[in-house]
Design a protein around this motif. Structure first.
Motif, PDB file in Angstrom:
ATOM      1  N   GLU A 289      40.722  45.474  38.988  1.00 46.99           N
ATOM      2  CA  GLU A 289      40.184  44.985  37.716  1.00 46.99           C
ATOM      3  C   GLU A 289      40.681  43.588  37.376  1.00 46.99           C
ATOM      4  N   GLN A 290      41.781  43.160  37.985  1.00 49.40           N
ATOM      5  CA  GLN A 290      42.308  41.848  37.641  1.00 49.40           C
ATOM      6  C   GLN A 290      41.947  40.767  38.661  1.00 49.40           C
ATOM      7  N   VAL A 291      41.095  41.096  39.624  1.00 52.83           N
ATOM      8  CA  VAL A 291      40.708  40.118  40.644  1.00 52.83           C
ATOM      9  C   VAL A 291      39.191  40.062  40.734  1.00 52.83           C
ATOM     10  N   ARG A 292      38.649  38.865  40.610  1.00 51.79           N
ATOM     11  CA  ARG A 292      37.203  38.686  40.748  1.00 51.79           C
ATOM     12  C   ARG A 292      36.941  37.567  41.755  1.00 51.79           C
ATOM     13  N   ALA A 293      35.758  37.573  42.311  1.00 50.14           N
ATOM     14  CA  ALA A 293      35.411  36.616  43.361  1.00 50.14           C
ATOM     15  C   ALA A 293      34.100  35.921  43.034  1.00 50.14           C
ATOM     16  N   VAL A 294      34.084  34.597  43.214  1.00 49.49           N
ATOM     17  CA  VAL A 294      32.877  33.798  42.997  1.00 49.49           C
ATOM     18  C   VAL A 294      32.730  32.813  44.144  1.00 49.49           C
ATOM     19  N   SER A 295      31.513  32.343  44.341  1.00 50.29           N
ATOM     20  CA  SER A 295      31.248  31.361  45.395  1.00 50.29           C
ATOM     21  C   SER A 295      30.760  30.055  44.799  1.00 50.29           C
ATOM     22  N   TYR A 296      31.300  28.974  45.329  1.00 52.11           N
ATOM     23  CA  TYR A 296      30.790  27.645  45.006  1.00 52.11           C
ATOM     24  C   TYR A 296      30.107  27.031  46.227  1.00 52.11           C
ATOM     25  N   GLY A 297      30.106  27.764  47.327  1.00 50.66           N
ATOM     26  CA  GLY A 297      29.413  27.290  48.523  1.00 50.66           C
ATOM     27  C   GLY A 297      29.872  25.911  48.932  1.00 50.66           C
TER      28      GLY A 297
ATOM     29  N   HIS B  94      55.462  40.592  38.349  1.00 48.30           N
ATOM     30  CA  HIS B  94      55.940  39.887  37.164  1.00 48.30           C
ATOM     31  C   HIS B  94      54.870  39.451  36.172  1.00 48.30           C
ATOM     32  N   HIS B  95      53.633  39.462  36.554  1.00 50.65           N
ATOM     33  CA  HIS B  95      52.599  38.874  35.698  1.00 50.65           C
ATOM     34  C   HIS B  95      51.335  39.725  35.703  1.00 50.65           C
ATOM     35  N   ASP B  96      51.443  40.958  35.227  1.00 49.44           N
ATOM     36  CA  ASP B  96      50.298  41.859  35.282  1.00 49.44           C
ATOM     37  C   ASP B  96      49.249  41.583  34.215  1.00 49.44           C
ATOM     38  N   GLY B  97      49.482  40.655  33.292  1.00 50.80           N
ATOM     39  CA  GLY B  97      48.510  40.355  32.245  1.00 50.80           C
ATOM     40  C   GLY B  97      47.613  39.183  32.587  1.00 50.80           C
ATOM     41  N   VAL B  98      47.301  39.018  33.855  1.00 52.26           N
ATOM     42  CA  VAL B  98      46.460  37.892  34.270  1.00 52.26           C
ATOM     43  C   VAL B  98      45.217  38.388  34.995  1.00 52.26           C
ATOM     44  N   VAL B  99      44.227  37.513  35.048  1.00 46.65           N
ATOM     45  CA  VAL B  99      43.042  37.742  35.874  1.00 46.65           C
ATOM     46  C   VAL B  99      42.981  36.600  36.872  1.00 46.65           C
ATOM     47  N   VAL B 100      42.746  36.941  38.124  1.00 44.84           N
ATOM     48  CA  VAL B 100      42.664  35.939  39.182  1.00 44.84           C
ATOM     49  C   VAL B 100      41.203  35.812  39.600  1.00 44.84           C
ATOM     50  N   THR B 101      40.701  34.592  39.571  1.00 46.66           N
ATOM     51  CA  THR B 101      39.364  34.317  40.084  1.00 46.66           C
ATOM     52  C   THR B 101      39.523  33.612  41.422  1.00 46.66           C
ATOM     53  N   ILE B 102      38.942  34.211  42.448  1.00 49.64           N
ATOM     54  CA  ILE B 102      38.981  33.612  43.783  1.00 49.64           C
ATOM     55  C   ILE B 102      37.689  32.849  43.971  1.00 49.64           C
ATOM     56  N   GLU B 103      37.824  31.553  44.206  1.00 52.30           N
ATOM     57  CA  GLU B 103      36.672  30.680  44.386  1.00 52.30           C
ATOM     58  C   GLU B 103      36.493  30.410  45.880  1.00 52.30           C
ATOM     59  N   GLY B 104      35.339  30.798  46.419  1.00 48.18           N
ATOM     60  CA  GLY B 104      35.062  30.603  47.835  1.00 48.18           C
ATOM     61  C   GLY B 104      34.253  29.339  48.076  1.00 48.18           C
ATOM     62  N   PHE B 105      34.644  28.577  49.115  1.00 48.82           N
ATOM     63  CA  PHE B 105      33.983  27.310  49.448  1.00 48.82           C
ATOM     64  C   PHE B 105      33.617  27.265  50.924  1.00 48.82           C
ATOM     65  N   THR B 106      32.655  26.414  51.218  1.00 45.08           N
ATOM     66  CA  THR B 106      32.237  26.195  52.598  1.00 45.08           C
ATOM     67  C   THR B 106      32.174  24.697  52.862  1.00 45.08           C
ATOM     68  N   ASP B 107      32.010  24.362  54.142  1.00 42.71           N
ATOM     69  CA  ASP B 107      31.693  22.968  54.446  1.00 42.71           C
ATOM     70  C   ASP B 107      30.174  22.819  54.296  1.00 42.71           C
ATOM     71  N   PRO B 108      29.628  21.601  54.389  1.00 39.93           N
ATOM     72  CA  PRO B 108      28.198  21.424  54.118  1.00 39.93           C
ATOM     73  C   PRO B 108      27.254  21.769  55.273  1.00 39.93           C
ATOM     74  N   ALA B 109      27.766  22.247  56.381  1.00 40.62           N
ATOM     75  CA  ALA B 109      26.874  22.636  57.473  1.00 40.62           C
ATOM     76  C   ALA B 109      26.081  23.870  57.052  1.00 40.62           C
ATOM     77  N   GLY B 110      24.842  23.950  57.423  1.00 41.41           N
ATOM     78  CA  GLY B 110      24.004  25.087  57.058  1.00 41.41           C
ATOM     79  C   GLY B 110      23.280  24.853  55.748  1.00 41.41           C
ATOM     80  N   SER B 111      22.395  25.769  55.416  1.00 44.96           N
ATOM     81  CA  SER B 111      21.603  25.627  54.190  1.00 44.96           C
ATOM     82  C   SER B 111      22.458  25.972  52.978  1.00 44.96           C
ATOM     83  N   ALA B 112      22.049  25.500  51.829  1.00 47.92           N
ATOM     84  CA  ALA B 112      22.778  25.771  50.589  1.00 47.92           C
ATOM     85  C   ALA B 112      22.833  27.270  50.304  1.00 47.92           C
ATOM     86  N   SER B 113      21.746  27.988  50.538  1.00 49.80           N
ATOM     87  CA  SER B 113      21.738  29.429  50.257  1.00 49.80           C
ATOM     88  C   SER B 113      22.650  30.181  51.229  1.00 49.80           C
TER      89      SER B 113
END
Length: 195
Positions: free
Chosen positions: A152-160, A108-127
């Motif tokens: 083409e309509q799905v992208r992925a980013v990390s916020y750690g 129903h909504h092919d004119g959108v772009v989805v950004t997937i934001e990935g998160f972690t808990d704070p264990a481990g180093s920032a990198s």
């Protein structure tokens, strides 16, 4: 007084010349009003598309523990898709919700772009957490594409482990499951009405 008027004179001449140059690019009032009306109509149409998508997602996702919020022309879906400690595989329990999400958008909504934001808990180093958040976002992107969304309509980013986006600040391990998640942000990039 006389010494003050001499330096002001070139300024007055410069302002007069810039006013004349400005007249060369004068826009007729009716052209301006027509452009503003077009922009308002486009804004209203996009607002209606966002309302429609939000309603359809809320209806389909009422069975899942997902929160849908609207901000600045976007929809933000905080999902139930969480990850095991140190892992980046999509859990079987989360696949039905993600499949419904992909199906709703693909149908129903092919004119959108989805950004997937990935998160972690704070264990481990920032990198390490930055890379792990990216692997999580990539895993969800790959799953959504396998369910019918265009790559083409799905992208992925990390916020750690970014502090201001943690659901349970500082929690990790069993307590930090809420922090190990993805969020889905939907942007409307085309003026495509729902079919």
């Amino acid at each position: 007084m006389r010494t003050l008027s001499l330096p002001v004179r070139p300024l007055v001449v410069a302002l007069a010349l810039s006013g004349l140059v400005g007249c060369a690019s004068y826009v007729k009032r009716e052209d301006f009003d027509a452009t503003v009306a077009e922009l308002r109509a486009a804004d209203q149409a996009q607002s209606e598309r966002i309302d429609q998508l939000q309603a359809s997602l809320e209806e389909r996702f009422s069975q899942y523990d997902a929160r849908i919020a609207r901000f600045e022309g976007r929809l933000h879906v905080e999902t139930t898709a969480h990850f095991e400690y140190g892992k980046a595989e999509v859990r079987e329990a989360d696949k039905p919700m993600l499949a419904d999400f992909a199906k709703t958008l693909a149908e129903h909504h092919d004119g959108v772009v989805v950004t997937i934001e990935g998160f972690t808990d704070p264990a481990g180093s920032a990198s390490f957490n930055q890379r792990l958040g990216q692997r999580r976002a990539d895993a969800v992107r790959d799953f959504l594409v396998s369910q019918g969304l265009s790559a083409e309509q799905v992208r992925a980013v990390s916020y750690g482990e970014v502090d201001n986006r943690q659901i349970r600040p500082g929690a990790w391990g069993d307590e930090g499951l809420a922090n190990r998640r993805v969020a889905l942000v939907i942007d409307f990039v085309e003026a495509v009405a729902a079919r």
